[in-house]
Design an enzyme around this catalytic site. Structure first.
Site, PDB file in Angstrom:
ATOM      1  N   GLY A  12       2.615  -9.933  14.184  1.00 38.78           N
ATOM      2  CA  GLY A  12       2.648  -9.704  12.738  1.00 38.78           C
ATOM      3  C   GLY A  12       4.000  -9.205  12.252  1.00 38.78           C
ATOM      4  CG  PHE A  13       5.897  -7.332   8.084  1.00 40.35           C
ATOM      5  CD1 PHE A  13       7.268  -7.582   8.084  1.00 40.35           C
ATOM      6  CD2 PHE A  13       5.411  -6.262   7.335  1.00 40.35           C
ATOM      7  CE1 PHE A  13       8.133  -6.767   7.366  1.00 40.35           C
ATOM      8  CE2 PHE A  13       6.266  -5.448   6.613  1.00 40.35           C
ATOM      9  CZ  PHE A  13       7.627  -5.697   6.632  1.00 40.35           C
ATOM     10  CG  ASP A  33      -1.201 -11.332  17.023  1.00 40.51           C
ATOM     11  OD1 ASP A  33      -1.961 -12.089  16.399  1.00 40.51           O
ATOM     12  OD2 ASP A  33      -0.358 -10.597  16.470  1.00 40.51           O
ATOM     13  CB  VAL A  54      -7.029  -6.309  19.521  1.00 40.36           C
ATOM     14  CG1 VAL A  54      -7.786  -5.923  18.262  1.00 40.36           C
ATOM     15  CG2 VAL A  54      -6.741  -5.066  20.340  1.00 40.36           C
ATOM     16  CG  LEU A  61     -10.515  -2.366  29.905  1.00 45.29           C
ATOM     17  CD1 LEU A  61     -12.002  -2.694  29.966  1.00 45.29           C
ATOM     18  CD2 LEU A  61     -10.303  -0.896  29.523  1.00 45.29           C
ATOM     19  CE1 TYR A 143      -6.416  -2.603   7.154  1.00 48.82           C
ATOM     20  CE2 TYR A 143      -5.834  -1.156   5.339  1.00 48.82           C
ATOM     21  CZ  TYR A 143      -5.495  -1.821   6.501  1.00 48.82           C
ATOM     22  OH  TYR A 143      -4.225  -1.698   7.005  1.00 48.82           O
ATOM     23  CE  LYS A 147      -5.529  -0.071   9.787  1.00 49.41           C
ATOM     24  NZ  LYS A 147      -4.638  -0.140  10.954  1.00 49.41           N
ATOM     25  NE  ARG A 186      -0.580  -5.774   1.268  1.00 50.72           N
ATOM     26  CZ  ARG A 186      -0.495  -4.732   2.102  1.00 50.72           C
ATOM     27  NH1 ARG A 186      -0.276  -4.930   3.383  1.00 50.72           N
ATOM     28  NH2 ARG A 186      -0.631  -3.493   1.668  1.00 50.72           N
TER      29      ARG A 186
END
Ligand code: UDP
Length: 316
Positions: A12-13, A33, A54, A61, A143, A147, A186
């Protein structure tokens, strides 16, 4: 022996930029990813990429790392509203798995939480000590609540197993490699893209809602210091700017700076859109001896240059 780093969401960014920093420091990087919100591969060839969500990467593991950076997330509101369960799973099952690997590895675990944990705040600029104003079952809860739950999980691993946990809350970071398109865009890259292509800039609601923006280089510097600073073990840090700007002023500024003939249109307000957001980053300034160095205008210029170049190369 070279240090080993696992980065979830590394394509990602933010992930791709921190990986450049890690590679520059001679660290071996592994990425997990699923590319679900990526247009293209953004990490160099030498980086090992495990392409799966993920939360499903249980084979990790059996591997050991010195650092685990858990960034995998769907931070764009218009995207996460459409994918609430996948959004939650990278934060509940995904965070749990990354923490297990950190525990087994005796690794430093850095979690990129979010300024969204504050919801629609009553205190601005927001200090870390503010607990937030979040609707636990609202449209954004997939979200922001997940989080918040990730933070709780990380702290539970710290308290139970002594894992070295560091939690950062980035505030609206932007710059090259951020997506500008569709539900993923965004506000800054979307407005620049609209201005460069002569489309109207879509301001949601009256545009009086505020945000503070941080250029990615400032985020990378803060995150790198956070990872290595011994006294920052266990800290929770805002990483952001305190400079608040309304969305309407941002739109006008981008039109002026691009020299665009685009107009501004007002679209339906976003449900539960936080009205104000800016960071009180005094704690990070003190603990990391860090402060934002890049002004909003300079960051906008550099993001515009990048998007212009992409357009010229037919990549948009
Ligand atoms: N926004 C807007 N028009 C757009 C995209 C976003 O007016 O096309 C506004 C949005 O309503 C919010 C702010 O810009 O108030 C920041 O939105 P973004 O999606 O970048 O992230 P957020 O901070 O809400 O997570």
């Amino acid at each position: 022996m070279r240090e080993k780093m696992l980065v979830s969401g590394g394509n990602g960014f933010l992930g791709s930029h921190i990986i450049d920093m890690a590679l520059g420091n001679g660290i071996d990087v592994t990425v997990v990813d699923d590319f679900s919100t990526s247009k293209e591969r953004q990490v160099p060839k030498e980086v090992e990429v495990i392409q799966k969500p993920v939360e499903n990467a249980r084979e990790l593991l059996d591997r050991r790392f010195d650092f685990i950076l858990h960034l995998a997330a769907r931070p764009s509101p218009e995207d996460y509203l459409r994918n609430p369960l996948r959004t939650i799973d990278s934060n509940d099952i995904g965070t749990r798995l990354m923490l297990e690997i950190a525990r087994l590895s005796n690794a430093t675990f850095l979690y990129t939480s979010t300024s969204e944990v504050y919801g629609d705040p009553a205190v601005v600029p927001i200090p870390e000590s503010y607990f937030g104003n979040v609707n636990p079952n609202g449209v954004r809860s997939c979200y922001d609540e997940s989080k918040r739950f990730s933070e709780a999980l990380a702290k539970a691993f710290e308290r139970t197993y002594g894992v070295d946990v560091r939690i950062e809350r980035p505030f609206n970071v932007f710059g090259p490699r951020i997506r500008e398109d569709g539900f993923y865009g965004r506000v800054i890259p979307r407005f620049i893209d609209q201005a460069l292509s002569g489309q109207p800039l879509t301001v949601h609601g009256d545009g009086l809602q505020t945000r503070s923006y941080l250029f990615y280089t400032d985020w990378v510097n803060a995150t790198w210091k956070f990872l290595y600073e011994p006294s920052a073990k266990g800290a929770v840090l805002n990483i952001g700017s305190s400079e608040e700007i309304t969305v309407i002023d941002l739109a006008k500024r981008i039109i002026r700076m691009t020299g665009s003939a685009s107009e501004i249109i007002h679209t339906k307000p976003r449900e539960e859109d936080p009205k104000r957001r800016a960071a009180d980053s005094a704690k990070a300034r003190e603990l990391l001896r860090w402060k934002p160095e890049v002004s909003l205008d300079e960051g906008l210029e550099r993001t515009m240059d990048w998007l212009r170049e992409k357009r010229e190369h037919g990549k948009l």
